[in-house]
Design an enzyme around this catalytic site. Structure first.
Site, PDB file in Angstrom:
ATOM      1  N   ASP A 125     -16.644 -10.972  24.108  1.00  0.00           N
ATOM      2  CA  ASP A 125     -15.298 -10.972  23.533  1.00  0.00           C
ATOM      3  C   ASP A 125     -15.327 -10.830  22.018  1.00  0.00           C
ATOM      4  O   ASP A 125     -16.169 -11.441  21.341  1.00  0.00           O
ATOM      5  CB  ASP A 125     -14.601 -12.285  23.932  1.00  0.00           C
ATOM      6  CG  ASP A 125     -13.104 -12.252  23.702  1.00  0.00           C
ATOM      7  OD1 ASP A 125     -12.513 -11.157  23.765  1.00  0.00           O
ATOM      8  OD2 ASP A 125     -12.518 -13.329  23.480  1.00  0.00           O
ATOM      9  N   HIS A 126     -14.416 -10.030  21.482  1.00  0.00           N
ATOM     10  CA  HIS A 126     -14.208  -9.907  20.036  1.00  0.00           C
ATOM     11  C   HIS A 126     -15.500  -9.742  19.249  1.00  0.00           C
ATOM     12  O   HIS A 126     -15.758 -10.485  18.296  1.00  0.00           O
ATOM     13  CB  HIS A 126     -13.450 -11.126  19.509  1.00  0.00           C
ATOM     14  CG  HIS A 126     -11.987 -11.075  19.755  1.00  0.00           C
ATOM     15  ND1 HIS A 126     -11.116 -10.283  19.040  1.00  0.00           N
ATOM     16  CD2 HIS A 126     -11.225 -11.729  20.660  1.00  0.00           C
ATOM     17  CE1 HIS A 126      -9.890 -10.443  19.493  1.00  0.00           C
ATOM     18  NE2 HIS A 126      -9.930 -11.311  20.482  1.00  0.00           N
TER      19      HIS A 126
ATOM     20  N   ASP B 109     -14.436  -5.115  18.441  1.00  0.00           N
ATOM     21  CA  ASP B 109     -13.242  -5.456  17.669  1.00  0.00           C
ATOM     22  C   ASP B 109     -13.391  -4.928  16.250  1.00  0.00           C
ATOM     23  O   ASP B 109     -13.989  -5.566  15.381  1.00  0.00           O
ATOM     24  CB  ASP B 109     -13.024  -6.969  17.653  1.00  0.00           C
ATOM     25  CG  ASP B 109     -11.682  -7.340  17.026  1.00  0.00           C
ATOM     26  OD1 ASP B 109     -10.985  -6.431  16.525  1.00  0.00           O
ATOM     27  OD2 ASP B 109     -11.334  -8.539  17.026  1.00  0.00           O
TER      28      ASP B 109
ATOM     29  N   GLY C 247      -5.424 -19.362  19.941  1.00  0.00           N
ATOM     30  CA  GLY C 247      -5.208 -20.787  19.696  1.00  0.00           C
ATOM     31  C   GLY C 247      -3.972 -21.281  20.415  1.00  0.00           C
ATOM     32  O   GLY C 247      -3.390 -20.585  21.251  1.00  0.00           O
TER      33      GLY C 247
ATOM     34  N   HIS D  89      -4.109 -10.888  24.865  1.00  0.00           N
ATOM     35  CA  HIS D  89      -4.914 -11.887  24.159  1.00  0.00           C
ATOM     36  C   HIS D  89      -4.050 -13.098  23.824  1.00  0.00           C
ATOM     37  O   HIS D  89      -2.829 -13.024  23.800  1.00  0.00           O
ATOM     38  CB  HIS D  89      -5.493 -11.288  22.879  1.00  0.00           C
ATOM     39  CG  HIS D  89      -6.717 -10.470  23.109  1.00  0.00           C
ATOM     40  ND1 HIS D  89      -7.901 -10.670  22.445  1.00  0.00           N
ATOM     41  CD2 HIS D  89      -6.958  -9.440  23.960  1.00  0.00           C
ATOM     42  CE1 HIS D  89      -8.808  -9.805  22.868  1.00  0.00           C
ATOM     43  NE2 HIS D  89      -8.250  -9.044  23.787  1.00  0.00           N
TER      44      HIS D  89
ATOM     45  N   GLY E 154      -3.837 -16.095  25.543  1.00  0.00           N
ATOM     46  CA  GLY E 154      -3.146 -16.579  26.741  1.00  0.00           C
ATOM     47  C   GLY E 154      -2.965 -18.080  26.817  1.00  0.00           C
ATOM     48  O   GLY E 154      -2.227 -18.565  27.679  1.00  0.00           O
ATOM     49  N   SER E 155      -3.605 -18.832  25.941  1.00  0.00           N
ATOM     50  CA  SER E 155      -3.469 -20.291  25.980  1.00  0.00           C
ATOM     51  C   SER E 155      -2.074 -20.715  25.525  1.00  0.00           C
ATOM     52  O   SER E 155      -1.651 -20.408  24.408  1.00  0.00           O
ATOM     53  CB  SER E 155      -4.513 -20.952  25.069  1.00  0.00           C
ATOM     54  OG  SER E 155      -5.808 -20.775  25.570  1.00  0.00           O
TER      55      SER E 155
ATOM     56  N   THR F  15      -8.768 -21.371  24.289  1.00  0.00           N
ATOM     57  CA  THR F  15      -8.511 -22.668  23.657  1.00  0.00           C
ATOM     58  C   THR F  15      -8.112 -23.734  24.666  1.00  0.00           C
ATOM     59  O   THR F  15      -8.592 -24.876  24.590  1.00  0.00           O
ATOM     60  CB  THR F  15      -7.411 -22.526  22.590  1.00  0.00           C
ATOM     61  OG1 THR F  15      -7.781 -21.505  21.657  1.00  0.00           O
ATOM     62  CG2 THR F  15      -7.211 -23.838  21.842  1.00  0.00           C
TER      63      THR F  15
END
Length: 290
Positions: A82-83, A104, A181, A208, A210-211, A233
């Site tokens: 990821d990223h 990214d 976050g 992106h 999704g928390s 997160t």
């Protein structure tokens, strides 16, 4: 089952109107809990590791654990970096056996983002590995990447068309108002923008941040074309809070098994909630056959 590329999983999700949940994991217990949750719900799943986690654990250890987890379940499991902003790490993870990569370069000028993304696509396509790239800038903090609110920019639908055509990237993460976050208030998601991007490009889209997004907003984003939702997160918080609870109730505990098991159990339930939210329950065979 072996680890699989996330490309067919995400294409099946977009065609089927659901999303595959992608979970950032940082320990063996987190990885196990996510795969167990997906297995219980018969859902495809993506394990994700950040650059920091790769540096902490080592890509070979992560791949080995993910392969064992995939071999013990009937559901398709992909392993995603990821990223990542480091081409050297991308190459190492590809050699180690990752089946999905995110390059990214969204912080760079458009032309540089195209150049860097195309370079990774050319490398990964030779071995059947999915590539994800970001257009626009998602706000918040993801590992060591921080984007202030005033620096976040939303993806332009027409530019998304150009970007996909110029890079050949099979998965796109457009910035549409979410943030990494936990949100301080309600997310400011541009649903109209999601719909316009989805109508113009035929590759699966990634949500992106999704928390903490309310369920009704997640479902709306998926109905408009999002085929993957990243969760990081919230998992860390659930895992850590469970450990804190054990120490608060039993300060003398010194056996990691006694505080990691409750953390693993809590995370498994949290992962199941996200999988249900994304509509992926019972979709495992559909994703495999795609």
């Amino acid at each position: 089952m072996s680890l699989v590329s996330s490309t067919p999983l995400l294409r099946a999700a977009r065609a089927g109107g659901y999303a595959v949940t992608a979970f950032n994991v940082h320990t063996l217990e987190m990885l196990q809990a996510v795969v167990e949750a997906a297995t219980e719900l018969d859902a495809p799943v993506i394990l994700q590791s950040t650059m920091g986690t790769v540096q902490h654990l080592g890509e070979d250890f992560i791949v080995a654990a993910a392969r064992v987890a995939a071999a013990r379940t009937h559901v398709p499991v992909a392993l995603h970096l990821d990223h990542c902003t480091d081409f050297g790490m991308i190459a190492r993870c590809l050699r180690a056996g990752y089946t999905s990569i995110m390059i990214d370069a969204s912080m760079k000028p458009y032309a540089d983002n195209v150049r860097d993304t195309r370079r990774v696509v050319e490398l990964a396509s030779e071995i059947g590995v999915n590539v994800e790239a970001e257009l626009g800038k998602v706000g918040g903090v993801e590992d060591d990447i921080s984007v202030a609110d005033h620096e976040a920019t939303l993806a332009d639908p027409d530019e998304c068309v150009r970007f996909v055509a110029e890079t050949g990237v099979p998965t796109l993460a457009p910035a549409i108002g979410t943030a990494h976050g936990i949100y301080k208030g309600d997310p400011n998601i541009d649903f109209d923008r999601i719909g316009r991007i989805a109508s113009k490009v035929d590759v699966p889209l990634v949500l992106h941040g999704g928390s903490g997004i309310p369920e009704e907003q997640v479902k709306r984003a998926i109905s408009l074309g999002m085929a993957k939702m990243n969760v990081a997160t919230e998992l860390r918080i659930v895992f850590t809070d469970a450990i804190k609870k054990v120490f608060a109730e039993k300060p003398g505990v010194d056996d990691p098994r006694h505080y990691l098991k409750p953390a693993k159990d809590a995370l498994r339930e949290a992962a199941k909630e996200k999988i249900r939210m994304c509509g992926a329950v019972g979709r495992a065979s559909e994703a495999v056959l795609r």
